[in-house]
Design an enzyme around this catalytic site. Structure first.
Site, PDB file in Angstrom:
ATOM      1  N   GLY A  78      52.959  74.215 -15.174  1.00 13.54           N
ATOM      2  CA  GLY A  78      53.630  75.457 -14.798  1.00 13.54           C
ATOM      3  C   GLY A  78      55.047  75.202 -14.319  1.00 13.54           C
ATOM      4  NE  ARG A 112      49.316  75.902 -17.428  1.00 16.95           N
ATOM      5  CZ  ARG A 112      49.515  75.519 -16.182  1.00 16.95           C
ATOM      6  NH1 ARG A 112      49.224  74.279 -15.822  1.00 16.95           N
ATOM      7  NH2 ARG A 112      50.004  76.353 -15.302  1.00 16.95           N
ATOM      8  CG  ASP A 114      45.848  66.139 -10.012  1.00 10.74           C
ATOM      9  OD1 ASP A 114      46.174  65.189  -9.287  1.00 10.74           O
ATOM     10  OD2 ASP A 114      44.731  66.235 -10.537  1.00 10.74           O
ATOM     11  CB  THR A 118      52.176  72.018  -7.675  1.00 10.21           C
ATOM     12  OG1 THR A 118      51.359  73.189  -7.584  1.00 10.21           O
ATOM     13  CG2 THR A 118      51.926  71.142  -6.476  1.00 10.21           C
ATOM     14  CG  ASP A 176      49.098  76.137  -6.688  1.00  4.62           C
ATOM     15  OD1 ASP A 176      49.562  77.271  -6.456  1.00  4.62           O
ATOM     16  OD2 ASP A 176      48.449  75.871  -7.711  1.00  4.62           O
ATOM     17  CG  ASP A 179      47.373  71.878  -5.425  1.00  4.34           C
ATOM     18  OD1 ASP A 179      48.372  71.329  -5.916  1.00  4.34           O
ATOM     19  OD2 ASP A 179      46.592  72.589  -6.093  1.00  4.34           O
ATOM     20  NE  ARG A 225      43.288  76.469 -11.812  1.00  7.94           N
ATOM     21  CZ  ARG A 225      42.661  77.168 -12.753  1.00  7.94           C
ATOM     22  NH1 ARG A 225      41.347  77.152 -12.813  1.00  7.94           N
ATOM     23  NH2 ARG A 225      43.338  77.881 -13.608  1.00  7.94           N
TER      24      ARG A 225
END
Length: 342
Positions: free
Chosen positions: A10, A71, A102, A125, A127, A129, A171
């Site tokens: 992304g 992706r 990741d 990211t 996120d 994470d 997610r």
């Protein structure tokens, strides 16, 4: 030294800052940089552009990535992995810097361990994470985007005496939801790390209305799960890395809140809005620093590493240790947020 870089997965505010920092560092040492287009697809097909400081100097404030992204997963077929190795040799590269999350960094790690391909990773990211780094660039910009959107939603929620459920990305980790929930003074925060007790949330919303607050803001991660239920998915399709497409939990929760409380409730999914826009000052600086240190690792031939933020310092950590382990939201942040969720 000839160094290639790519951006996979992304898109994210700050990617161009990393590219700019890397290009400048390699150029200052007399080296050459190229950009592989559209993530690992460019590495498979050998599509690239030359990068130099003059052409990349103005990209710092731009969102997204000038190299494009995808992706694509070379490891879905061994022949694609062989093609990546062939591209590396055909382009006479000394190092490949993979900028991604990741999945993207997992490919870089396997190429290093399986084929001794000199790779370096840079964590990306929204996120936040990824393990082995305190923060990822793009996260701060994302939070500001969510905060701005919720500040606007608050006025319409208050005007119509409604509850608005805001679904944000996340997610498996609730960093965006928790931090933006705190920043936006949300009435409820629902994250993947904690099963959602909807009855408790509804009781709180009703109590606050009785106490005089005529509207409510509920923040929910796309990966949040209601007690006794599974993840809410858009469809059964999976991407090249085996992930299902999440989405729709906010809409489900909004309908349930309205039914249980009798309060008019609407839902908004911010979606890809969270990925867009010009990076914040923090992400411009962090992205630049990571790009510089990725370049320095390349120049030292310190391969198989990922650049990471530890405290205020940028350090190199083994790629193999940095990927494969999801960094979920630390319980202390939920504990602190809970003071305002009672």
């Amino acid at each position: 030294m000839k160094v290639a870089c790519l951006t996979g997965g992304g898109d994210c505010p700050g990617l161009n800052a990393v590219i700019r920092g890397l290009v400048r560092t390699i150029h200052n040492a007399g080296g050459e940089t190229i950009g592989l287009l559209e993530g690992w697809r460019g590495a498979i097909e050998g599509n690239f552009v030359k990068l130099n400081p003059m052409e990349t100097d103005e990209i710092l404030p731009m969102g997204g990535t000038i190299l494009g992204s995808s992706r694509t997963n070379p490891y879905k077929d061994e022949s694609l992995v062989e093609q990546v190795v062939k591209t590396f040799k055909d382009l006479d590269l000394d190092c490949l810097v993979a900028i991604g999350g990741d999945d993207t960094l997992g490919v870089a790690s396997k190429l290093y361990s399986d084929h001794n391909l000199p790779t370096i990773g840079c964590p990306k990211t929204i996120d936040n994470d990824l393990s082995s780094t305190d923060f990822t660039f793009g996260f701060d910009t994302c939070l500001n985007t969510v905060m701005d959107a919720v500040d606007k939603l608050r006025t319409t929620a208050e005007s119509h005496r409604r509850v608005i459920v805001v679904e944000v990305m996340g997610r498996h980790a609730g960093w965006i939801t928790c931090f933006s929930g705190i920043a936006c003074s949300a009435d409820a925060i629902m994250v993947p790390e904690q099963e959602v007790d909807l009855n408790a949330v509804c009781d709180l919303l009703k109590k606050r209305r009785e106490d005089g607050k005529k509207y409510g803001i509920v923040m929910v991660s796309e990966g949040a799960v209601l007690k006794g239920e599974d993840l809410t998915t858009k469809d059964a399709e999976i991407d090249e890395f085996g992930h299902v497409k999440l989405g729709g939990v906010g809409s489900r929760i909004a309908k349930m809140i309205e039914k249980k409380t009798g309060i008019e409730t609407r839902d908004v999914t911010l979606g890809h809005l969270q990925r867009g826009g010009s990076p914040s000052a923090y992400d411009r600086v962090l992205g630049t620093r990571l790009g510089i240190h990725a370049g320095r690792l390349a120049l030292k031939k310190d391969f198989g590493k990922m650049v990471a933020l530890k405290g205020l310092h940028i350090v190199g950590v083994p790629l193999a240790e940095a990927v494969g382990t999801m960094r979920t939201l630390y319980p202390e942040f939920l504990d602190e947020a809970s003071e305002f969720l009672k």
